[in-house]
Structures are given as C-alpha cells and as structure tokens.
Design an enzyme around this catalytic site. Structure first.
Site, PDB file in Angstrom:
ATOM      1  N   HIS A  47      98.336 -40.792 -51.587  1.00 32.30           N
ATOM      2  CA  HIS A  47      98.526 -42.230 -51.397  1.00 32.30           C
ATOM      3  C   HIS A  47      99.983 -42.408 -50.979  1.00 32.30           C
ATOM      4  CE1 HIS A  47      95.488 -41.997 -54.653  1.00 32.30           C
ATOM      5  NE2 HIS A  47      95.003 -43.141 -54.205  1.00 32.30           N
ATOM      6  N   ASP A 106     102.344 -42.205 -53.839  1.00 31.73           N
ATOM      7  CA  ASP A 106     102.459 -40.914 -54.543  1.00 31.73           C
ATOM      8  C   ASP A 106     103.687 -40.170 -54.042  1.00 31.73           C
ATOM      9  OD1 ASP A 106      99.906 -41.398 -55.517  1.00 31.73           O
ATOM     10  OD2 ASP A 106      98.930 -40.128 -54.015  1.00 31.73           O
TER      11      ASP A 106
HETATM   12  C1  XUL Z   1      90.063 -43.494 -58.245  1.00 35.38           C
HETATM   13  C2  XUL Z   1      90.025 -42.525 -57.140  1.00 35.38           C
HETATM   14  C3  XUL Z   1      91.152 -42.585 -56.167  1.00 35.38           C
HETATM   15  C4  XUL Z   1      90.749 -42.333 -54.756  1.00 35.38           C
HETATM   16  C5  XUL Z   1      91.837 -42.529 -53.757  1.00 35.38           C
HETATM   17  O1  XUL Z   1      88.975 -43.444 -59.088  1.00 35.38           O
HETATM   18  O2  XUL Z   1      89.135 -41.717 -57.066  1.00 35.38           O
HETATM   19  O3  XUL Z   1      92.136 -41.704 -56.570  1.00 35.38           O
HETATM   20  O4  XUL Z   1      90.251 -41.042 -54.590  1.00 35.38           O
HETATM   21  O5  XUL Z   1      92.450 -43.771 -53.847  1.00 35.38           O
END
Ligand code: XUL
Ligand code: CO
Length: 438
Positions: A101, A104
């Site tokens: 993300h 992150d």
């Molecule tokens: C949350 C989840 C996230 C997604 C990406 O449950 O799985 O980490 O994979 O935003």
C-alpha cells in the site's frame, strides 16, 4: 546498511527429512510438476504491511516485535530500513515479488503533498534496490481505509472532497506500481460499505465507486499500466456490510458497471471463509467467470469470526486452491502472503519460519493437487456424472434445440425417471485420502 537478519542464512531446500527449522522441506523451486517448475506454479509475494510493518499491536495490547530494523520509527530512515530488510528477507527466501500500500512505504504526512514527496524518495530507493535482482512488484494499492478522512468510505464517501483524496492516492499508487513494473493494481474496499441504511444511499455509493474505478483504468492505461486491475472481495470488517461481499457479488458489480475488460479478482482465503464460503468456492466462481487473477494466501480460524490472517498451514485447503488454480489455467498475478505471524511469534526467526510454513504448505498443495489430477478418478467421476447430457434429450438441452414442450413430452413418456445416481461423496473423499497418504 549492513545485514539485518544476521543469524539467518539463505534458506535452502533440504527435503522432508530435514530437521533444520530454517530450510524448506517441500518447496523445491526447480522441481517439475505437471511440466512446469514449482517456482513457476507458485509466484510467491511478500506483503509489505504485515511483514515489515505489523509488529503485534492488537485491540488489547501494543507491539511485541521490534520492527524498527535499527532506525527510529516514523522517519524516512525507518522507511529505508524497511526496504533494506524487505529485500534481504526476499532474497534469503527466494521470493521474487512484493505487494504494497502507498502508506506501507513511508510514514504518512498531514499534507498529501509531503506524503507524495516521501513516496517519490522511497520509490527511487526501492527502484535502485531492485536493480541487479530479479525481485519485482506483484501489485500496488492505496490505503483508503486507515486515515480518519475515510471513515465513511473512499469511493463510497459522502464527501466529494474526501473522494478527491481517494482519487489522488489511487493516482499516486498507480504511478508507483508502474514505476516498479507491477503486474497488478488492487482495490480492496476496506470501508466501501455501510453500517446503517438510515444514513446511506447504497446505489449512489456503488455508482461512485465504479466512477472512480473507471477513472483509475483510464489514468492507468494512459501512463502505461498494462497489468490487471483486481478487486479483492471481503464481506465485512471493518464495515458491517461491505459491497464486495464475495466473488459472485463482485463479479456482478464488475459486469454491472462495464469494468470486465480490465478487472479480475484477488481472492483471499480468509475473506472467502468470512463470507461463509470455502476458499475453493470463491476460487471456482472467479475462475469459471474468467476472473481468477491473483491470490492473497492466508487462512482464517473457523472458530473466530474475524480476519485472523494466519499463515497457510492447512494442506487440504492449499491443495484445493492449487487444484482450482491449475484447472483454471493459472494466475495472471501471484500468491501474496497477506498473513501475519501470531503476536507471541515476535522474533526474526519467526518471520522466516512463517514464510517457510506458508511456502511449504503451498508446495505440498501443488504436489497433492497434481497427484489428484494425475490419478484422474475424481475428474472422470465428475465427467461421468453429467453423461446424460451427451446424447438423447440431454444433448438437445445443451445444444439449445429443446423447448419446454419437448422436455415435458419426454417426462410424460417416461412417467417416472430413474434416480439420478449416487453422489458418492464418501468414496471420493476416500480417494482423496488415498492419494494424500499413499
Ligand atoms: C484486508 C486485506 C488488505 C488487502 C489490501 O483484509 O486483505 O490487506 O489485501 O488492501
Ligand atoms: Co488481502
């Protein structure tokens, strides 16, 4: 920056007889399975957030693990130390892909302009690290659920200004994904849902999400993004009702809003089970609709009603996953370990042992799925079960020649049909155990 995981070597494959905790017992990258290398069947990825970020904080207690990697948390030095740790970690495990993300990668600033400047700096650093390695990006995404501005959703927010911040984050995360040569871009609708219909216009919210996705496709393509967009279904948590409930619901949304040319699904095991399905069910629904794109490899706990994001351990589940992936023609994405070590597993060794568990579990799943396919009894039973559609009235149904009157006449002629044949579930389950343990 020197070595971070000092006492941990490159993880070798030593085979099932090994008692070395820091060795693979089943993941043997060059082993051939169904004509392809194991590593080609299993493009594993590291999740930046869990592996380099999550340090054990839960609703009842603070961090147990030290993931400062020698730098002060919340600084750009720490962001760079995470890059160093991540690349050392991936190299030692032979992992060739990562997922991230936006936030992150860097500590988020109050002003989005400063966050973006930090992202430019860290992405240059990551790009430099990638040079001379075969490590690439599996997918990127924007975190549109943690910042308080997204309390009412991102694409589904009631505030047009907040909607613009979602757009801005997607734009930047797409640029980063392209910069890293990413295969995919994920939308996980973290807060795209609602708590109560007393304050929510569901139709308007879903249309707005679709508008944002169309804009993302248009912008992504304009800057050279050639990969797939993925939606990652999840039924609840953090919201009570999330719009992308499961694979079937999400496929309906994708088709409803004309996104099917650019979108596939990223199926997460623990999300499927939270929706009341098996992991395998959601994989099948995605695959049969031509939308099985990527996988978030983890597992939940059937006794707990939330997303526990455990490392995959259940070999049966991994086998059914690999069976669906093989039968579905493989993934355009990969297997991202969206999983975290348990809170009391707080050491560096635990980080590696977690990935060894996950990778070995999927290697076993691949081996066993291939064995079930090569055994052939399950597949031929299923084929045989529908044999009545290969000739006579069945063939006419499938070819479209039949109408209701013709079928009713056939029923009238028979008066009473034979029973449709035993489902043989127990026999088939025995075959599975036989293939597993002989
Ligand atoms: C949350 C989840 C996230 C997604 C990406 O449950 O799985 O980490 O994979 O935003
Ligand atoms: Co996920």
């Amino acid at each position: 920056m020197g070595e971070i995981f000092k006492n941990i070597p490159v993880i070798p494959f030593e085979g099932p007889g090994s008692s070395n905790d820091l060795a693979f017992k089943f993941y043997d990258p060059d082993r051939m399975i169904l004509g392809r290398k194991m590593s080609e069947h299993l493009p594993f990825a590291m999740a930046w957030w869990h592996n380099l970020g999550a340090a054990g904080t839960d609703m009842f207690g603070r961090d147990t693990a030290d993931k400062s990697f020698g730098a002060k948390k919340g600084t750009m030095e720490h962001a760079k130390a995470k890059v160093d740790a991540g690349f050392e970690f991936m190299k030692k495990l032979g992992i060739k892909l990562f997922c991230f993300h936006d936030v992150d990668l860097v500590p988020e600033a109050d002003d989005i302009n400063e966050t973006n400047r930090r992202l430019d700096e860290i992405s240059d650093y990551i790009l430099e690290k990638m040079k001379g390695t075969d490590i690439r990006c599996l997918w990127g995404t924007a975190n549109m659920f943690s910042n308080p501005r997204f309390m009412n959703g991102a694409g589904s927010t009631n505030s047009a200004d907040v909607y613009c911040f979602a757009a801005a984050q997607i734009k930047k995360a797409l640029e980063l994904t392209v910069k890293f040569g990413g295969r995919g871009y994920v939308f996980w609708g973290g807060r795209e849902g609602y708590e109560t219909l007393l304050n929510t216009d569901v139709k308007f919210e879903q249309e707005n999400i679709a508008r944002l996705m169309h804009m993302a496709v248009e912008y992504g393509r304009s800057i050279g993004f050639k990969g797939d967009f993925y939606i990652e279904p999840k039924p609840k948590e953090p919201m009570k009702h999330q719009y992308d409930f499961d694979a079937a619901t999400t496929i309906g949304f994708i088709r409803q809003y004309g996104l099917e040319k650019d979108f596939k699904l990223n199926i997460e095991a623990n999300h499927a089970t939270l929706a009341g399905h098996t992991f395998r069910h959601d994989l099948r629904i995605a695959a049969m609709n031509g939308m099985l794109g990527s996988i978030d490899a983890n597992q939940g706990d059937y006794l707990l009603g939330w997303d526990t994001d455990e490392f995959p351990f259940d070999v049966y589940e991994a086998t059914w996953c690999m069976y669906e992936v093989i039968k579905g023609g493989g993934l355009t994405g990969g297997f991202n370990f969206d999983a975290k070590s348990r809170r009391p597993s707080y050491t560096y060794e635990d980080m590696f042992e977690s990935y060894i568990l996950g990778m070995d579990t999927f290697a076993l799943g691949l081996i066993k799925a291939a064995a079930i396919i090569e055994d052939g009894r399950i597949d031929s039973f299923i084929r045989e079960r529908y044999a009545s559609y290969e000739s006579g009235i069945g063939k006419k149904i499938v070819s479209g020649e039949a109408d209701l009157e013709m079928l009713a006449a056939h029923a009238a002629e028979l008066g009473r049909p034979e029973l449709p044949g035993s489902g043989k579930q127990e026999k088939l389950e025995s075959i599975v155990n036989q293939v597993f343990f002989s």
